[in-house]
Design an enzyme around this catalytic site. Structure first.
Site, PDB file in Angstrom:
ATOM      1  CG  ASP B  21      -1.683   1.071   1.466  1.00  0.00           C
ATOM      2  OD1 ASP B  21      -1.515   2.193   0.437  1.00  0.00           O
ATOM      3  OD2 ASP B  21      -2.333   1.372   2.326  1.00  0.00           O
ATOM      4  CE  LYS B  83      -1.651   6.774  -3.424  1.00  0.00           C
ATOM      5  NZ  LYS B  83      -2.280   6.205  -2.239  1.00  0.00           N
ATOM      6  CD  GLU B 182      -5.017   3.376  -2.543  1.00  0.00           C
ATOM      7  OE1 GLU B 182      -5.752   4.235  -2.146  1.00  0.00           O
ATOM      8  OE2 GLU B 182      -3.665   3.755  -2.793  1.00  0.00           O
ATOM      9  CG  ASP B 204      -9.834   4.280   0.567  1.00  0.00           C
ATOM     10  OD1 ASP B 204      -9.164   5.115   1.639  1.00  0.00           O
ATOM     11  OD2 ASP B 204      -8.922   3.378  -0.138  1.00  0.00           O
TER      12      ASP B 204
END
Lengths: 203, 617
Positions: B21, B83, B182, B204
């Site tokens: 992850d 990210k 994810e 999420d």
């Protein structure tokens, strides 16, 4: 017919070679790929059952440790499976697929012409839409009524399509496909009208 | 390992694939233990590796917790939340730049080039450093080399962001077998397929991204019906909101604007993050900072906090409704809701989700770990260890080409199950035309300029023909990672047509190759370290075996000379043990192996004799 790319024997109609079990180059024909007869009416539950079953076998996840050729075919086969499932499970896109295969031109253009029998309704609708855009909220009720009317027409077309599907499946008569094509164009036209009204009404 | 005292079971074991992850705030690596996924801790015991990288003046690289500490003292050399920059150009990140202390170099139009100290790094290179750390943690923990991984990405990541993540893996020396979304990974981790049939919503809310996915479960198949989200929405936004308030407070209380002072800002950022996290568990807390002899303190209670963050939480609800619409489900059709991401610990988020879906959300698994655990399950699916599960994911954004007047013609619609493909036939507009330019975009808007430019393709070397006669079929294929590839064929001749791809954002293949070479420098140091570690493990094994053999009858059957030779070989190995030369250690292992040959043989014979007699040795 092609022979197995791996062992050179005759693979027949199956996805995998019966002798060496290698995945073969998949056919791009959706009906053949799913192993279904080329019919306009089909059982959605059966289509879904096949889709899941074939996904389990053909998904690229299952081929990561196999030969590169098989990995490529698995990617191709999975995309045909997914594309085909999308097209076949919806009666309209399924009919369009069959029409296209039969050499009909099913471009968007044809459905842009107002069907003559709708001329009056469309004229009134456009006026009402214009008024709404100019801030006249009193036409709302009229638009909602028109919307209901068009939804009803679409429902009728769908029922009619279902009957024509069965007729074609029984007769394989090409003139039925012409009727279906005209009906689909009418349907697309009405669908676009509904979308436009929905947008203006903020639905 | 070839030690005389060990039975070699051969290489029957499958190559291990880990699940990673790669998060905005934290990153984790997990693997499939006997039957369940497990998170792999780092050397310091921490399960979360903060996604922070610091590069010192002499080129030393710190990743994770140690880098996070350096954020305070070395803010100009330390990068976090990278990210947010993956697969983006400078025009995309103007908002980010206001709030993050990133310094951007010239020429960042298609790939952002970050200035870190006196060096320049692209986001995939920074991400690669985080991945290398995770790879190392996994190798140390598992005692074997790790070269293959499944990496998770936000479901709403576009093609360029996915490609950038894959590039990061390659630069880190990892073969990325699959990019998994994810939320889908989280659904896998929850093992919700035990209920066989049902509809699940996965909400999420991470550090920098928000995803919502609606899945249908069917006997082990996880079929995503629709996904939606915002790749610019997450806990970072809450931090920035609180930080802004604290900065204004400080400016009025201290009479100085400290927003240009990196260290002060980082201290304040830490303080607001701590307060935010505490407010998930207590009704009120303090934002508190000491800096250069000055003190700032502010009480904040949950009521105020909720009021502040309501607009952020509300921004997640629109995508949720759109996803339900696309999936063709109503709130009452949803059987289970899963919460993922640290920000879902916030009570307001939980109650908003509960209200929207009318279902009590699952929170049994740690929301920080659940994605990595799911990635490990997917890794086990790919390696063949898990056979009864399968993910069918979708492409989050429609794919289209620019046509006349800048209008987009959609070829693959959003929420189509992937792999998916579409074909389009192109022709020429003028006599003798040799090439056709095609602009591919991703997005839902009508005009190409409002969508995300993916790439421009040049169909070259078309046979010169009168206008409209050439027929080139272009096939667009989105693979199981959500990444596009294009092939073209001349329909008249059946010949493959060359396609020259110019990605609008991201690195070219040549650039990635160059970065892989550069990273070898780093890799070599790591590799050497690992070889030394492995040699020592082997030495430990043989030394322990020799020690044990001293109790064996066989030891006393040896001549005094033979025993002395073994003792000498043992001593030499012990001396070599602490050197940094794995070859030296191995040479002495071999010597000890030689010296104990007779001992091993005798032991073997004794063992066989005992076995025949049916007695234990």
């Amino acid at each position: 017919m092609d022979t197995c790319w791996q062992c050179g024997t005759h693979p027949g109609e199956s996805l995998f070679c019966k002798l060496c079990n290698a995945l073969q180059r998949p056919t791009p024909d959706y009906y053949r790929f799913f192993g279904l007869p080329k019919r306009l009416s089909l059982d959605p539950a059966e289509l879904q059952r096949r889709f899941y079953e074939m996904s389990r076998i053909l998904h690229p996840d299952r081929f990561l440790r196999r030969a590169p050729t098989e990995q490529r075919y698995s990617l191709e086969a999975s995309s045909i499976l997914n594309d085909g499932y999308r097209v076949l499970r919806d009666p309209v896109s399924r009919a369009e697929y069959i029409l296209k295969e039969a050499g009909f031109d099913i471009g968007e253009q044809r459905s842009k012409n107002v069907p003559p029998e709708l001329l009056e309704e469309v004229f009134e609708l456009n006026m009402a839409l214009e008024e709404l855009r100019h801030g006249d909220d009193s036409v709302r009720a009229r638009l909602e009524e028109a919307r209901r009317q068009f939804l009803g027409m679409r429902g009728e077309i769908d029922a009619q399509l279902q009957r024509l599907f069965e007729k074609y499946d029984a007769t394989q008569d090409k003139s039925v496909l012409v009727e279906i094509r005209d009906l689909l164009n009418r349907r697309t036209y009405i669908r676009n009208l509904i979308t436009e009204v929905d947008k203006e009404l903020g639905l | 390992m070839e030690s005389t005292f060990q039975i070699d079971f051969g290489q029957a074991k499958r190559r291990r694939v880990v699940g990673i992850d790669l998060g905005t705030t934290n990153s984790l690596v997990a693997y499939m233990d006997v039957s369940s996924p497990k998170v792999i801790p780092g050397a310091d015991g921490g399960r979360l590796v903060p996604s922070v990288v610091s590069i010192s003046a002499n080129g030393e690289i710190a990743v994770g917790e140690s880098a996070r500490e350096l954020l305070l003292t070395q803010p100009g050399r330390t990068v976090y939340s990278v990210k947010r920059l993956m697969g983006r150009g400078i025009a995309d990140v103007q908002e980010e730049l206001k709030l993050f202390p990133f310094r951007i170099a010239e020429g960042s139009e298609s790939v952002i080039r970050l200035i870190v100290g006196d060096r320049i790094f692209t986001p995939p290179e920074i991400s690669a450093l985080i991945l290398r750390q995770l790879k190392k943690n996994a190798e140390d923990h598992l005692g074997e080399q790790v070269t293959q991984a499944v990496i998770t990405v936000p479901a709403y990541f576009n093609d360029a962001q996915r490609q950038a993540t894959k590039d990061a893996g390659r630069i880190a020396g990892l073969e990325v077998l699959r990019l998994v979304n994810e939320p889908t990974a989280a659904a896998l981790a929850y093992g919700l397929d035990k209920r066989k049939e049902g509809v699940v919503a996965v909400y999420d809310l991470g550090g920098g991204t928000f995803d919502i996915s609606i899945l249908k479960l069917h006997e082990g198949i996880f079929e995503v019906l629709a996904t939606n989200g915002d790749t610019h929405l997450g806990g970072d936004d809450i931090d920035n909101l609180l930080l802004q308030i604290a900065l204004e407070d400080v400016a009025s209380e201290w009479g100085v604007d400290i927003s240009g002072d990196h260290e002060a800002v980082q201290r304040l950022r830490r303080a607001v993050i701590r307060a935010k996290e505490e407010l998930s568990f207590v009704p009120f807390t303090q934002i508190e900072v000491e800096y250069k002899g000055r003190h700032y303190q502010r009480r904040i209670d949950r009521e105020l906090f909720d009021r502040l963050i309501t607009p952020i939480v509300d921004r997640t609800l629109g995508p949720c409704r759109d996803a339900m619409l696309d999936a063709g489900v109503k709130p009452e059709d949803i059987d289970e809701v899963v919460l993922v991401g640290g920000s879902t610990r916030i009570p307001l988020v939980r109650s908003a989700v509960e209200k929207l879906f009318r279902a009590k959300p699952h929170t049994e698994l740690n929301p920080d770990e659940v994605v990595a655990l799911g990635a490990a399950v997917q890794a086990a699916i790919l390696s063949g260890e898990v056979e009864d599960k399968l993910l069918l994911d979708v492409t989050p954004l429609s794919l289209g080409i620019e046509t006349m007047g800048g209008v987009v013609s959609k070829l693959i619609h959003r929420n189509s199950t992937i792999p998916a493909s579409a074909a389009e036939t192109f022709t020429t507009a003028v006599d003798g035309q040799r090439n056709v330019l095609i602009h591919v975009v991703q997005g839902e808007r009508e005009l190409a300029k409002d969508c995300r430019s993916l790439a421009r393709f040049d169909l070259k070397d078309i046979e010169p023909l009168p206008a409209g006669m050439a027929r080139i079929e272009v096939r667009f294929l989105i693979d199981a990672n959500g990444i596009l590839s294009v092939t073209a064929r001349d329909l008249r001749t059946g010949k493959e047509q060359s396609v020259d791809v110019k990605p609008s954002y991201g690195l070219t293949d040549e650039q990635v190759e160059a970065m892989i070479l550069e990273s070898y420098e780093l890799a070599e140091a790591d590799f050497k370290e690992r070889q030394v570690r492995e040699a020592r493990v082997e030495a430990d094994a043989i030394l322990a075996a020799v020690d044990k053999a001293r109790q064996n009858d066989a030891w006393f059957e040896l001549s005094g000379e033979e025993r002395a030779a073994i003792d000498e070989a043992v001593n030499k190995l012990l001396l070599a043990y602490h050197s940094d030369d794995h070859l030296l250690i191995r040479a002495h292992i071999d010597a000890l192996n030689q010296a104990t040959m007779k001992l091993a043989e005798t032991m073997m014979n004794t063992a066989v004799r005992s076995a025949l007699k049916g007695t234990k040795i």
